[in-house]
Write an enzyme that holds these catalytic residues in place. Structure first.
Site, PDB file in Angstrom:
ATOM      1  N   TYR A  66      -8.934 -16.572  22.280  1.00  0.00           N
ATOM      2  CA  TYR A  66      -9.577 -16.803  20.979  1.00  0.00           C
ATOM      3  C   TYR A  66     -10.374 -15.603  20.497  1.00  0.00           C
ATOM      4  CZ  TYR A  66      -8.432 -21.763  20.693  1.00  0.00           C
ATOM      5  OH  TYR A  66      -7.766 -22.957  20.566  1.00  0.00           O
ATOM      6  N   LYS A  89      -4.533 -20.508  35.658  1.00  0.00           N
ATOM      7  CA  LYS A  89      -3.129 -20.232  35.967  1.00  0.00           C
ATOM      8  C   LYS A  89      -3.140 -18.947  36.791  1.00  0.00           C
ATOM      9  CE  LYS A  89       1.373 -20.792  35.363  1.00  0.00           C
ATOM     10  NZ  LYS A  89       2.176 -21.911  35.877  1.00  0.00           N
ATOM     11  N   ASP A  92      -0.602 -26.150  34.353  1.00  0.00           N
ATOM     12  CA  ASP A  92       0.602 -26.982  34.150  1.00  0.00           C
ATOM     13  C   ASP A  92       0.547 -28.230  35.016  1.00  0.00           C
ATOM     14  OD1 ASP A  92       0.798 -25.237  36.318  1.00  0.00           O
ATOM     15  OD2 ASP A  92       2.912 -24.734  35.997  1.00  0.00           O
ATOM     16  N   ASP A 114      -8.486 -25.906  25.033  1.00  0.00           N
ATOM     17  CA  ASP A 114      -8.043 -26.438  23.734  1.00  0.00           C
ATOM     18  C   ASP A 114      -6.889 -27.402  23.936  1.00  0.00           C
ATOM     19  OD1 ASP A 114      -7.706 -26.644  20.873  1.00  0.00           O
ATOM     20  OD2 ASP A 114      -5.953 -25.357  21.130  1.00  0.00           O
ATOM     21  N   ASP A 164      -6.741 -31.904  23.909  1.00  0.00           N
ATOM     22  CA  ASP A 164      -5.883 -32.771  23.079  1.00  0.00           C
ATOM     23  C   ASP A 164      -5.148 -33.758  23.978  1.00  0.00           C
ATOM     24  OD1 ASP A 164      -6.576 -31.584  20.661  1.00  0.00           O
ATOM     25  OD2 ASP A 164      -4.500 -31.338  20.001  1.00  0.00           O
TER      26      ASP A 164
HETATM   27  C1  IPM Z   1     -10.357 -27.501  18.343  1.00  0.00           C
HETATM   28  C2  IPM Z   1      -9.445 -27.010  17.248  1.00  0.00           C
HETATM   29  C3  IPM Z   1      -9.775 -25.557  16.947  1.00  0.00           C
HETATM   30  C4  IPM Z   1      -9.536 -24.765  18.210  1.00  0.00           C
HETATM   31  C5  IPM Z   1      -8.999 -24.960  15.769  1.00  0.00           C
HETATM   32  C6  IPM Z   1      -9.151 -25.771  14.508  1.00  0.00           C
HETATM   33  C7  IPM Z   1      -9.370 -23.524  15.533  1.00  0.00           C
HETATM   34  O1  IPM Z   1      -8.130 -27.172  17.597  1.00  0.00           O
HETATM   35  O2  IPM Z   1     -11.573 -27.526  18.119  1.00  0.00           O
HETATM   36  O3  IPM Z   1      -9.862 -27.856  19.402  1.00  0.00           O
HETATM   37  O4  IPM Z   1      -8.404 -24.324  18.460  1.00  0.00           O
HETATM   38  O5  IPM Z   1     -10.487 -24.577  18.958  1.00  0.00           O
HETATM   39 MN    MN Z   2      -7.829 -28.088  19.539  1.00  0.00          MN
END
Ligand code: IPM
Ligand code: MN
Length: 350
Positions: A146, A196, A229, A253, A257
């Site tokens: 990032y 990793k 992974d 990140d 999710d």
């Molecule tokens: C998160 C989002 C952000 C990230 C994006 C919107 C830049 O996906 O907060 O997880 O990748 O960190």
């Molecule tokens: Mn995200």
């Protein structure tokens, strides 16, 4: 009319009001509100409704920022606004992202700029599974892929080159890792490093050495290591093995999710972008995005935003209110209805 012992008229209301006022002032926090794009403003409205219902006074200042603002006048974020935010107690953000805005403009110019410039070096994301298990991912929030390192050579030609390096400082990895150990100490004394190391032999090596060295300071915390992974498999098939996970920015990140997906959906996933040294405000936002397809229709689940609000109160020292809001959300997971109806249901449980 009430008389006091000396026969004077007593004004119980007047007598007690200053006390309430003082309490109000004590629990008043200055919070910058960035509703952002899409469903962001709708879900943040519910978070604020619930915080008020929990009896916490916030002095809010709204900032119209995000993709739609950018499309109006080209403004993303100014240094002046960032400086203004430094004196706030917290920032409460909905979501950013608007179709038609080139990728990265808002993400890098607003969200990542906040994380980097306010030194919000921990992104803490808790997950609760059906039943009783819960775990927390500590995502390093200021470095890695990032960081923005890299660039193009010969762009647009057949010989085009793009590089995007991952920036890992010992200090950056170590402070996130240390936060993970401290957090594990307040829970079940178990911390897993996810990386990793078998392929990323430079950054993985730095992270692993930092992890092992800091671990020596925390003999009471049991440690584990998973490649990212493999961690994806365990998140789905055996999340019970995790208590606290610490990992780098990009792995964090993606993993968070997945964490959302295995713990009731991304509509429930909350997050705290923390400056643990408290040299400025921390920022609280749901993990989900702006979902422009359902924006303005009261279809979004506000629970992730409400829980992020609870994380904000917790960090501000309002642990009681935070716990009450979290419990109220837990009790409303089966509530169906519009965004504001779900917010009302949570508020009614307080
Ligand atoms: C998160 C989002 C952000 C990230 C994006 C919107 C830049 O996906 O907060 O997880 O990748 O960190
Ligand atoms: Mn995200």
């Amino acid at each position: 009319m009430a008389l006091d012992l000396r026969g004077r008229i007593a004004f119980p209301l007047l007598a007690t009001r200053p006390l309430f006022r003082r309490n109000d002032v004590l629990s008043n926090y200055r919070v910058a509100i960035v509703g952002g794009d899409g469903i962001g403003p709708e879900v943040i409205a519910e978070g604020l409704k619930v915080i008020e219902a929990a009896g916490i006074g916030l002095e809010t200042t709204e900032y119209d920022l995000g993709g739609s603002r950018y499309l109006q006048d080209g403004m993303v974020l100014t240094e002046d606004i960032l400086d203004e935010w430094r004196s706030f107690d917290a920032i409460y953000l909905g979501a950013v992202g608007t179709p038609g805005v080139p990728p990265g403009v808002i993400e890098r110019g607003l969200l990542l700029k906040m994380r980097f410039d306010l030194d919000l070096y921990v992104n803490q994301r808790p997950f609760k599974l059906d039943g009783s298990h819960d775990f927390i991912v500590v995502r390093e929030n200021t470095e890695g892929a990032y960081a923005g390192e890299g660039g193009f050579l010969r762009k647009g030609t057949p010989y085009e080159i793009a590089t995007q390096g991952s920036v890992n400082t010992r200090m950056g990895a170590e402070r996130a890792i240390r936060y993970g150990f401290e957090l594990a100490k307040t829970r079940n004394n178990h911390l897993t490093l996810v990386h990793k190391t078998n392929v990323l032999t430079f950054s993985g090596d730095l992270w692993e050495r930092a992890f092992n060295e800091v671990a020596e300071e925390y003999p009471e915390v049991e440690t584990a290591y998973n490649h990212v992974d493999a961690a994806c498999i365990y998140f789905v098939q055996d999340p019970q093995r995790y208590d606290v996970v610490v990992t780098d920015n990009l792995f964090g990140d993606i993993l968070t999710d997945l964490g959302g997906a295995v713990s009731g959906g991304i509509g429930l996933a909350a997050s705290a972008n923390l400056n643990p040294s408290r040299t400025g405000p921390s920022m609280f936002e749901p993990v989900h995005g702006s979902a422009p397809d359902i924006a303005g229709q009261q279809k979004a689940n506000p629970i992730a935003a409400i829980l992020s609000g609870a994380m904000m109160l917790d960090f501000l020292g309002e642990q009681n209110a935070a716990a009450k809001i979290t419990a109220a959300c837990d009790a409303c997971l089966d509530v169906t209805g519009s965004t504001s109806e779900i917010g009302d249901a949570v508020a009614a449980k307080l």
